[in-house]
Structures are given as C-alpha cells and as structure tokens.
Design a protein around this motif. Structure first.
Motif, PDB file in Angstrom:
ATOM      1  N   VAL A 105       0.868  -1.171   0.000  1.00 28.91           N
ATOM      2  CA  VAL A 105       0.000   0.000   0.000  1.00 28.91           C
ATOM      3  C   VAL A 105       0.910   1.227   0.000  1.00 28.91           C
ATOM      4  N   VAL A 106       0.754   2.079  -1.005  1.00 29.48           N
ATOM      5  CA  VAL A 106       1.565   3.308  -1.046  1.00 29.48           C
ATOM      6  C   VAL A 106       0.686   4.516  -0.817  1.00 29.48           C
ATOM      7  N   GLY A 107       1.242   5.460  -0.090  1.00 31.30           N
ATOM      8  CA  GLY A 107       0.485   6.653   0.248  1.00 31.30           C
ATOM      9  C   GLY A 107      -0.553   6.333   1.311  1.00 31.30           C
ATOM     10  N   ASN A 108      -1.264   7.387   1.777  1.00 33.05           N
ATOM     11  CA  ASN A 108      -2.334   7.089   2.723  1.00 33.05           C
ATOM     12  C   ASN A 108      -3.536   7.984   2.491  1.00 33.05           C
ATOM     13  N   GLY A 109      -4.591   7.700   3.221  1.00 32.75           N
ATOM     14  CA  GLY A 109      -5.833   8.454   3.032  1.00 32.75           C
ATOM     15  C   GLY A 109      -6.425   8.143   1.666  1.00 32.75           C
ATOM     16  N   PRO A 110      -7.118   9.121   1.077  1.00 35.93           N
ATOM     17  CA  PRO A 110      -7.783   8.878  -0.216  1.00 35.93           C
ATOM     18  C   PRO A 110      -6.799   8.636  -1.353  1.00 35.93           C
ATOM     19  N   MET A 111      -5.552   9.047  -1.128  1.00 32.65           N
ATOM     20  CA  MET A 111      -4.535   8.878  -2.176  1.00 32.65           C
ATOM     21  C   MET A 111      -3.913   7.480  -2.171  1.00 32.65           C
ATOM     22  N   ALA A 112      -4.252   6.693  -1.141  1.00 35.06           N
ATOM     23  CA  ALA A 112      -3.613   5.382  -1.014  1.00 35.06           C
ATOM     24  C   ALA A 112      -3.989   4.464  -2.181  1.00 35.06           C
ATOM     25  N   ARG A 113      -3.012   3.717  -2.642  1.00 40.28           N
ATOM     26  CA  ARG A 113      -3.303   2.716  -3.680  1.00 40.28           C
ATOM     27  C   ARG A 113      -2.393   1.524  -3.446  1.00 40.28           C
ATOM     28  N   THR A 114      -2.764   0.409  -4.012  1.00 35.20           N
ATOM     29  CA  THR A 114      -1.903  -0.767  -3.831  1.00 35.20           C
ATOM     30  C   THR A 114      -1.127  -1.046  -5.097  1.00 35.20           C
ATOM     31  N   VAL A 115       0.082  -1.474  -4.909  1.00 36.93           N
ATOM     32  CA  VAL A 115       0.877  -1.930  -6.056  1.00 36.93           C
ATOM     33  C   VAL A 115       1.290  -3.374  -5.820  1.00 36.93           C
ATOM     34  N   ASP A 116       1.300  -4.118  -6.891  1.00 42.55           N
ATOM     35  CA  ASP A 116       1.737  -5.518  -6.821  1.00 42.55           C
ATOM     36  C   ASP A 116       3.165  -5.616  -7.329  1.00 42.55           C
ATOM     37  N   LEU A 117       4.022  -6.161  -6.503  1.00 44.52           N
ATOM     38  CA  LEU A 117       5.410  -6.301  -6.937  1.00 44.52           C
ATOM     39  C   LEU A 117       5.784  -7.768  -7.023  1.00 44.52           C
ATOM     40  N   ASN A 118       6.493  -8.126  -8.062  1.00 44.54           N
ATOM     41  CA  ASN A 118       7.020  -9.490  -8.124  1.00 44.54           C
ATOM     42  C   ASN A 118       8.320  -9.556  -7.361  1.00 44.54           C
ATOM     43  N   ILE A 119       8.412 -10.554  -6.495  1.00 45.57           N
ATOM     44  CA  ILE A 119       9.639 -10.747  -5.727  1.00 45.57           C
ATOM     45  C   ILE A 119      10.367 -11.943  -6.337  1.00 45.57           C
ATOM     46  N   PRO A 120      11.686 -11.857  -6.511  1.00 44.52           N
ATOM     47  CA  PRO A 120      12.415 -12.999  -7.071  1.00 44.52           C
ATOM     48  C   PRO A 120      12.211 -14.240  -6.198  1.00 44.52           C
ATOM     49  N   GLN A 121      12.188 -15.398  -6.801  1.00 45.77           N
ATOM     50  CA  GLN A 121      11.981 -16.612  -6.008  1.00 45.77           C
ATOM     51  C   GLN A 121      13.137 -16.838  -5.045  1.00 45.77           C
ATOM     52  N   PHE A 122      12.780 -16.983  -3.785  1.00 49.26           N
ATOM     53  CA  PHE A 122      13.796 -17.166  -2.746  1.00 49.26           C
ATOM     54  C   PHE A 122      13.310 -18.259  -1.808  1.00 49.26           C
ATOM     55  N   THR A 123      14.174 -18.640  -0.861  1.00 49.57           N
ATOM     56  CA  THR A 123      13.780 -19.621   0.156  1.00 49.57           C
ATOM     57  C   THR A 123      13.768 -18.933   1.512  1.00 49.57           C
ATOM     58  N   LEU A 124      12.627 -18.980   2.181  1.00 48.61           N
ATOM     59  CA  LEU A 124      12.583 -18.457   3.548  1.00 48.61           C
ATOM     60  C   LEU A 124      12.980 -19.583   4.502  1.00 48.61           C
ATOM     61  N   ILE A 125      13.932 -19.272   5.377  1.00 53.38           N
ATOM     62  CA  ILE A 125      14.201 -20.205   6.473  1.00 53.38           C
ATOM     63  C   ILE A 125      13.834 -19.491   7.761  1.00 53.38           C
ATOM     64  N   GLY A 126      12.868 -20.044   8.454  1.00 55.52           N
ATOM     65  CA  GLY A 126      12.460 -19.475   9.733  1.00 55.52           C
ATOM     66  C   GLY A 126      13.051 -20.316  10.847  1.00 55.52           C
ATOM     67  N   ALA A 127      13.432 -19.655  11.943  1.00 61.66           N
ATOM     68  CA  ALA A 127      13.909 -20.410  13.102  1.00 61.66           C
ATOM     69  C   ALA A 127      13.133 -19.952  14.323  1.00 61.66           C
ATOM     70  N   THR A 128      12.802 -20.904  15.181  1.00 66.59           N
ATOM     71  CA  THR A 128      12.107 -20.542  16.406  1.00 66.59           C
ATOM     72  C   THR A 128      12.419 -21.534  17.528  1.00 66.59           C
ATOM     73  N   THR A 129      12.477 -21.003  18.741  1.00 71.69           N
ATOM     74  CA  THR A 129      12.623 -21.880  19.904  1.00 71.69           C
ATOM     75  C   THR A 129      11.236 -22.237  20.429  1.00 71.69           C
ATOM     76  N   GLN A 130      10.217 -21.528  19.938  1.00 68.63           N
ATOM     77  CA  GLN A 130       8.875 -21.752  20.464  1.00 68.63           C
ATOM     78  C   GLN A 130       7.856 -21.939  19.361  1.00 68.63           C
ATOM     79  N   LEU A 131       7.807 -23.137  18.866  1.00 64.87           N
ATOM     80  CA  LEU A 131       6.924 -23.466  17.745  1.00 64.87           C
ATOM     81  C   LEU A 131       5.470 -23.142  18.071  1.00 64.87           C
ATOM     82  N   ALA A 132       5.082 -23.364  19.328  1.00 64.59           N
ATOM     83  CA  ALA A 132       3.680 -23.177  19.723  1.00 64.59           C
ATOM     84  C   ALA A 132       3.234 -21.726  19.558  1.00 64.59           C
ATOM     85  N   LEU A 133       4.185 -20.791  19.550  1.00 66.71           N
ATOM     86  CA  LEU A 133       3.815 -19.378  19.423  1.00 66.71           C
ATOM     87  C   LEU A 133       3.670 -18.932  17.970  1.00 66.71           C
TER      88      LEU A 133
END
Ligand SMILES: Nc1ncnc2c1ncn2[C@@H]1O[C@H](COP(=O)(O)OP(=O)(O)OP(=O)(O)O)[C@@H](O)[C@H]1O
Ligand SMILES: [Mg+2]
Length: 337
Positions: free
Chosen positions: A140-168
């Motif tokens: 979302v760029v801008g705010n109020g009545p001027m706000a609009r959404t832009v769609d951006l392509n993101i290069p394909q990547f791999t997310l690695i998430g780490a957590t000590t607390q899976l339940a959260l």
C-alpha cells in the motif's frame, strides 16, 4: 531470547558466546555433527529442487531449543546451494516498510533467514503470506484517499524461519513452510565429538576423560559444550601449561559451581525445595515457586526443561514430582509419611 539469569549452562547465547559461536560454527556440511535425519531430509529437498530446475528450494522452518544449531544449519544450507543469505529476525522487523525493503532487495535463489520468527508482528506476517505463496508483494503506497496498492514481483527465494517456540507460531504461517524440522538434543557421543573438534580449532590439547566430563555437563547442547570447553581452557592457561587434564576440568567446574550433571545452585534449589518442603511432591508450580523464592516463569523456562530431560523431575497431573534419580543425586532419602 534475552538472558534472564546468570546461569553458566544456559543454552541461550550470552555476550561471552558471540565470538566463540562464530569461530566454532561448522563451515562444512561434514562438520555439522549429529541431526542425521534433519541433514538427510534437507539434502533431499535441495536435490529435488535442483532436479526440477526450481529457482529456489521450498521454505523451511527449524525449531528446537537454543544452541542446538538452527542458525548454523541455515548458513550451511546457503553454502551447500551456493545461495546468497540475508539474515534478520522477527523482532528486528518493526514496520512493513522494513520488510518490503528486505524482500525487494533479494535476488533469485537467495535464502532469507528470519530468526525468532514467532516474534514477527502480525501486520508483517500477513504481508508475507502472498510473498511466500506466489512471490507477490502487495504494497500500500500513500495514505488516506490517495492510497493505492501496487503488486510487486519478488524474485523466487527460500525463507528459512527459526524458532525456539513453535507453539507461538500462528497456524497460517506454519502452513506456508514446505518442510518443518525439529532439532533434537544431542547424544553424549555427539557432544564429545563436537568438543574434540572445537578443542582442535582452539588449538588446545585435551587429555584423559576431560572430554567426557565436559560433555556430561553440557545439557546435550553444542553451544553449552563449547562455552564450557572455553572456560576449562582459560582455567588451564592460567593455572597450568594450557593443557586440559581431568584434574583441571574438575577444578574448573568446582570453581564455577557446576556439578557432574551440569546442575548449578538454582537447579539444586528447585530440587531441594520439592524434596524438602513437599516431601518430593507432587507440588504445584506456583507453590514450588513461592517456596523456592523463584519466579514461576523462570522455573518453567530455565530450570524445569533440563530437570525433566535428565529425569530428575516428572510432570504429573497433580504437580511436579522429584524422581528417585534426583534423590540419589542429592544424597537424600525419602521420608515415609
Ligand atoms: N551440529 C553441530 N555440530 C557442531 N557444532 C554445532 C552444531 N550445532 C551447533 N553447533 C555449535 O553451537 C553454536 C550454536 O549454534 P547455533 O547458533 O546454530 O544455535 P541456534 O539453534 O541458532 O541457537 P539460538 O536459538 O539461540 O539462536 C554454533 O556456533 C556451533 O559452534
Ligand atoms: Mg540462532
């Protein structure tokens, strides 16, 4: 996780560990000891992605206690695939703009490592869903009545998430990972191997059963093993010729107040409270906390997991019970009632 106490065997990273962690972190797949199943499954994922000609392997989630090797694994994965790696953490990303900047700067095939991913704020979390699925970022760029959404392509990547607390971690976020890996505590043999390798890297000679003695106090955790090894090495340098002997090892731990099982005064206090004030239990966690003069959460997060792991405390529906092993270790006898 922040440091909550001054325990010397805490698995969380302390200031003392920072350079040590870096220096001793395995840089080759073969040097990453143990976690065989996890390693094998990761290698399969990498190979399958390469065979399919995918631009990046699927997203992966690593969970498990502090100091078991999640961050190390992420770096190794990058090395194995020749990918670039960008490292950040849940609490470090405060605004959607910051997350957008990270995402738009990724290159194809990169790894984005988000540590403590359970602490990513809700808005950022929701923004990342379509990115993980379709590599599509709705901004979302801008705010109020001027706000609009832009769609951006993101290069394909791999997310690695780490957590000590899976339940959260929220369900929707968890579901967006192609694979989830749980890192397990290490066996004594594996910890011994890690200590020998680290001693080699630190250039210190280690004799007799010193390795076994250090391993027994390491809480099945590589980070703790390395930290204790360094403590013993420092003591050996000050007191002797720098060679680690069983005698020097024993003396170091005596000075540090760490017993043969890796227990410190705080742990002993909890055990003694259950044994002496509740005749071994069962006792409720709140009652134990009050009697031991400790914070309930500290007991739950810091002391109890290890005491349960070594079978000194059992959790029952009626409360915590000290086991026969705990009695024997503290040289106590159960009073008949
Ligand atoms: N499998 C392993 N073999 C050898 N050394 C290891 C292994 N796993 C971890 N280590 C050692 O332990 C240190 C701590 O590991 P690492 O930082 O990867 O843990 P972590 O799971 O990311 O912990 P945290 O949850 O606190 O971030 C590493 O720097 C490395 O020296
Ligand atoms: Mg880490």
């Amino acid at each position: 996780m922040t440091e909550k106490n001054n325990k010397k065997t805490t698995p969380e990273q302390t200031e003392y560990d920072k350079t040590l962690d870096l220096a001793l972190r395995p840089k080759k797949w073969e040097d990453y000891i143990g976690q065989k199943k996890v390693k094998k499954n990761i290698q399969i994922i990498i190979e399958a992605a390469q065979k399919r000609g995918d631009k990046a392997p699927e997203h992966m989630l690593f969970h498990g206690n502090s100091g078991l090797g999640k961050t190390t694994l992420a770096y190794l994965l990058a090395k194995e695939t020749g990918a670039g790696i960008r490292v950040t953490s849940g609490p470090a990303i405060k605004k959607t703009g910051e997350l957008a900047a990270i995402l738009t700067n990724l290159s194809e095939g990169d790894i984005l490592f988000i540590d403590e991913i359970h602490r990513l704020n809700k808005v950022c979390e929701e923004m990342i869903y379509p990115v993980l699925e379709e590599f599509n970022l709705n901004l979302v760029v801008g705010n109020g009545p001027m706000a609009r959404t832009v769609d951006l392509n993101i290069p394909q990547f791999t997310l690695i998430g780490a957590t000590t607390q899976l339940a959260l971690l929220s369900g929707p976020l968890r579901n967006r990972f192609g694979a989830t890996f749980r890192l397990e505590p290490y066996s004594q043999k594996e910890i011994q191997k890690i200590i020998r390798r680290s001693a080699g890297l630190l250039g210190v000679e280690i004799k007799g059963d010193s390795v076994e003695k250090i391993a027994a106090r390491s809480r099945f955790t590589p980070r703790v093993a390395n930290r204790l090894l360094k403590r013993v090495r420092d003591f050996a340098e000050v007191k002797k010729d720098g060679i680690i002997t069983p005698e020097i090892t024993e003396k170091t731990f005596k000075n540090l107040n760490i017993d043969e099982k890796g227990l410190e005064s705080g742990d002993i206090n909890i055990l003694e409270t259950i044994i002496e004030k509740f005749n071994g239990g069962p006792a409720g966690i709140k009652a134990i906390a009050a009697a031991a003069n400790e914070n309930k959460d500290t007991i739950l997060e810091i002391y109890e997991p290890y005491l349960v792991q070594i079978d000194f405390i059992k959790r029952t529906s009626r409360g915590r019970v000290a086991t026969k092993k705990a009695y024997e270790h503290l040289n106590k006898e159960k009073k008949e009632v």
